[in-house]
Scaffold this active site. Structure first.
Site, PDB file in Angstrom:
ATOM      1  N   ARG A  23       0.740  -1.231   0.001  1.00 65.03           N
ATOM      2  CA  ARG A  23      -0.008  -0.102   0.020  1.00 65.03           C
ATOM      3  C   ARG A  23       1.081   1.221  -0.115  1.00 65.03           C
ATOM      4  O   ARG A  23       2.070   1.159   0.060  1.00 65.03           O
ATOM      5  CB  ARG A  23      -0.920   0.075   1.096  1.00 65.03           C
ATOM      6  CG  ARG A  23      -0.161   0.188   2.660  1.00 65.03           C
ATOM      7  CD  ARG A  23      -1.103   0.443   3.575  1.00 65.03           C
ATOM      8  NE  ARG A  23      -0.373   0.648   4.790  1.00 65.03           N
ATOM      9  CZ  ARG A  23      -1.091   0.856   6.065  1.00 65.03           C
ATOM     10  NH1 ARG A  23      -2.460   1.140   5.961  1.00 65.03           N
ATOM     11  NH2 ARG A  23      -0.353   1.349   7.080  1.00 65.03           N
ATOM     12  N   ASP A  44       5.658  -7.783   2.282  1.00 65.49           N
ATOM     13  CA  ASP A  44       5.025  -6.735   3.169  1.00 65.49           C
ATOM     14  C   ASP A  44       4.420  -7.746   4.304  1.00 65.49           C
ATOM     15  O   ASP A  44       4.678  -8.952   4.129  1.00 65.49           O
ATOM     16  CB  ASP A  44       3.720  -6.121   2.643  1.00 65.49           C
ATOM     17  CG  ASP A  44       3.530  -4.706   3.307  1.00 65.49           C
ATOM     18  OD1 ASP A  44       3.001  -4.650   4.738  1.00 65.49           O
ATOM     19  OD2 ASP A  44       3.297  -3.719   2.491  1.00 65.49           O
ATOM     20  N   ASP A  67       8.672  -9.454   7.173  1.00 67.08           N
ATOM     21  CA  ASP A  67       8.302  -8.908   8.386  1.00 67.08           C
ATOM     22  C   ASP A  67       9.901  -8.357   8.723  1.00 67.08           C
ATOM     23  O   ASP A  67      10.959  -9.118   9.171  1.00 67.08           O
ATOM     24  CB  ASP A  67       8.032  -9.771   9.669  1.00 67.08           C
ATOM     25  CG  ASP A  67       8.023  -9.011  10.870  1.00 67.08           C
ATOM     26  OD1 ASP A  67       8.396  -7.910  10.839  1.00 67.08           O
ATOM     27  OD2 ASP A  67       7.441  -9.758  11.807  1.00 67.08           O
ATOM     28  N   ASN A  94      11.350   0.381   1.365  1.00 59.95           N
ATOM     29  CA  ASN A  94      10.475   1.465   1.355  1.00 59.95           C
ATOM     30  C   ASN A  94       9.842   0.850   2.710  1.00 59.95           C
ATOM     31  O   ASN A  94       9.335   1.773   3.544  1.00 59.95           O
ATOM     32  CB  ASN A  94       9.595   1.225   0.207  1.00 59.95           C
ATOM     33  CG  ASN A  94       8.064   2.101   0.676  1.00 59.95           C
ATOM     34  OD1 ASN A  94       8.060   3.401   0.612  1.00 59.95           O
ATOM     35  ND2 ASN A  94       7.114   1.216   0.954  1.00 59.95           N
ATOM     36  N   TYR A 161      11.151   8.009  14.839  1.00 55.32           N
ATOM     37  CA  TYR A 161      10.773   7.924  13.287  1.00 55.32           C
ATOM     38  C   TYR A 161      11.890   8.797  12.707  1.00 55.32           C
ATOM     39  O   TYR A 161      12.751   8.320  11.914  1.00 55.32           O
ATOM     40  CB  TYR A 161       9.544   8.452  12.941  1.00 55.32           C
ATOM     41  CG  TYR A 161       9.388   8.474  11.227  1.00 55.32           C
ATOM     42  CD1 TYR A 161       9.273   7.224  10.682  1.00 55.32           C
ATOM     43  CD2 TYR A 161       9.547   9.688  10.503  1.00 55.32           C
ATOM     44  CE1 TYR A 161       8.926   7.288   9.450  1.00 55.32           C
ATOM     45  CE2 TYR A 161       9.122   9.569   9.285  1.00 55.32           C
ATOM     46  CZ  TYR A 161       9.182   8.435   8.815  1.00 55.32           C
ATOM     47  OH  TYR A 161       8.863   8.353   7.174  1.00 55.32           O
ATOM     48  N   LYS A 165      15.256   7.542  10.354  1.00 57.68           N
ATOM     49  CA  LYS A 165      15.230   8.204   9.009  1.00 57.68           C
ATOM     50  C   LYS A 165      16.761   8.875   8.851  1.00 57.68           C
ATOM     51  O   LYS A 165      17.428   8.805   7.795  1.00 57.68           O
ATOM     52  CB  LYS A 165      14.155   8.882   8.586  1.00 57.68           C
ATOM     53  CG  LYS A 165      12.792   8.338   8.320  1.00 57.68           C
ATOM     54  CD  LYS A 165      12.865   6.976   7.415  1.00 57.68           C
ATOM     55  CE  LYS A 165      11.802   6.355   7.092  1.00 57.68           C
ATOM     56  NZ  LYS A 165      12.019   5.368   6.261  1.00 57.68           N
ATOM     57  N   THR A 199      -0.431   8.301   6.531  1.00 54.86           N
ATOM     58  CA  THR A 199      -0.482   9.551   6.963  1.00 54.86           C
ATOM     59  C   THR A 199      -1.726  10.359   7.361  1.00 54.86           C
ATOM     60  O   THR A 199      -2.018  11.267   7.604  1.00 54.86           O
ATOM     61  CB  THR A 199       0.546  10.539   6.133  1.00 54.86           C
ATOM     62  OG1 THR A 199      -0.337  10.752   5.066  1.00 54.86           O
ATOM     63  CG2 THR A 199       1.732  10.097   5.804  1.00 54.86           C
TER      64      THR A 199
END
Length: 254
Positions: A23, A44, A67, A94, A161, A165, A199
């Site tokens: 997704r 995924d 996973d 991703n 997060y 990143k 989001t």
């Protein structure tokens, strides 16, 4: 505003694994890859969605469960992807989670921090390690890591997060030096806040902050990122490595 999905770069015959591909941005990358002529494996933990997307996209697309917090599952998933495709030319790291959104750093639980680091940092590292021999064997290795511009401007209430990143950006540079001798490039893109399912929880004030601060003053959509990723997977990017490219409408500029 309508954003074109017509591929400007063709990747005919390329074999690419997309983590977190069921997704959101991963789905957009998978669709763009297929439109550009590539064969794709979607990985995924969202099994039903991943399998359905693979069926929809056609015979050159496969789904494998993976996973990113499980080292053994990562190795098995990457090897299964290479078996399905007959090798790997490209990897899009991703897959990621947020989990700490909306909390100041003192309120983030230690196990939440560890979970974000396990998936976003260790998962990116181990997936690349597992893919490395397949990419080297192809003679055309391309790795694209998904970073975030939150690590460039220091977004608040998102510490785990943001830290993860930032680590992805640092790893991109180190990976580029380690994998360069075998002919594999490693780059990252740093998206801004993008309109995807993941989001939807983000407060409107944060969406407004992004939109109003961009040089291109509109919402960011997944298709804004696909052309940059396709280029970094292409032959034309062969002398570009270790770079972090913000793709955020000018919210952050290097």
């Amino acid at each position: 505003m309508t954003v074109s999905t017509q591929p400007e770069i063709m990747l005919t015959g390329r074999k690419v694994l997309v983590t977190g591909g069921a997704r959101g941005l991963g789905e957009a990358f998978a669709r763009a890859l297929v439109a550009a002529g590539a064969s794709v494996v979607i990985s995924d933990v969202l099994h039903e969605r991943g399998e359905a997307l693979a069926r929809e996209l056609g015979q050159q697309v496969f789904y494998v469960p993976m996973d990113l917090s499980d080292a053994a599952a990562i190795k098995a998933g990457v090897d299964a992807a290479a078996k399905h495709l007959g090798g790997l030319d490209g990897l899009i790291n991703n897959g990621a989670i947020t989990n700490s959104g909306g909390k100041v750093m003192g309120d983030i639980a230690v196990d939440t921090w560890d979970r974000v680091m396990d998936v976003n940092v260790r998962g990116t590292w181990l997936t690349t390690v597992a893919a490395q021999p397949h990419l080297a064997a192809s003679g055309f290795g391309r790795v694209v890591n998904l970073a975030s511009d939150t690590a460039l401007w220091g977004a608040t209430n998102l510490m785990a997060y943001v830290a993860s990143k930032g680590a992805v950006m640092a790893m991109t540079r180190a990976m580029a030096r380690e994998l360069g001798p075998q002919g594999t490039t490693v780059n990252a893109i740093a998206p801004g806040l993008t309109l995807v399912e993941a989001t939807e929880y983000v407060p409107q004030v944060r969406h407004d902050h992004y939109r109003n601060g961009r040089a291109i003053e509109r919402a960011q959509v997944p298709e804004d990122l696909t052309a940059a990723v396709m280029f970094l997977l292409s032959r034309g990017s062969g002398y570009i490595t270790g770079q972090v490219l913000p793709v955020n409408g000018g919210f952050v500029m290097n």
